[in-house]
Design a protein around this motif. Sequence first.
Motif: not given
Length: 291
Positions: A226-249
Amino acid sequence: MTDDGLTPPDRRWRWDKPVTLRWLLVDEYSMGEQDAAVAICADIEGVFVDTPSAAHAATLLGCLPQPPLQRALDALARGAGSPGGALHRRRINASLHSVAEDGVATRAVGAYLQASVAGVRPSTLGHGLLDVTVDTAIVDPMLSGARRIWDLWRAGRPTEPGLWAGYDRDLRHQWSGAALAHHRHDRPDNPAGSIYHLDGRDITDVEGFYCAIGEAINGPGGYFGWNADALHDCVTGGWGAARPFRLVWHGAGVARTHLNGAAGQREAAAATTFEQLLRWLNEDGIEIELR
């Protein structure tokens, strides 16, 4: 089940009361499990405010005291007539937890009460319940409009996508806060290489982006920063998606049009641009397809 009704570790509650008890106050620093619960209340005046500056001393409405609050009430009774008497014994320190219809108590992000009991009266909300006034306001109260969001979660996790879209940016931020509070950490991440579809039709501000990406990764009511730092934390794993992944916007043009402010610091949400979001995701190794 402990004597105060708490079942560790998921905090499920059962009450044989004619009134719905919606708020649980918990002493996070209690050394004993039985003293963890401070009170259970039908409502708390001061949790939701029109503006943070409008916050005033809180009142626990339809309150069922637990041992810590009962001790504070006893100290109030003993100190009656003595303005300074037993003031420190009337102190309560508690985080606020929203109690859902199934009895699960979920901590409200940021909301905290550190106050002294100032008064007590019988409550009109139920036999044997009390209304308890304290001398300070809730720390980090939520906006009045967020009540509808938390009431929605009390009834169960949202199942319809895009319910956040009708809110302004402040309440979209509150939506993400509720999603964070209710995020379940007992589920494994989706496997690396997964593809997620982000619905960008309503991303008219950066708060909308966080609502949308939370939904793309974790479904309706999902959280993924819900902010930039939290987004980075989520992307690193443990919040639903393991890297790498593809985001279709999908509908990326909406964000490109609206998120066009001057570039700023990563922490400055008001200045976040579409290009910054793309850069942050790319830096974290996320493949993005714009449509």
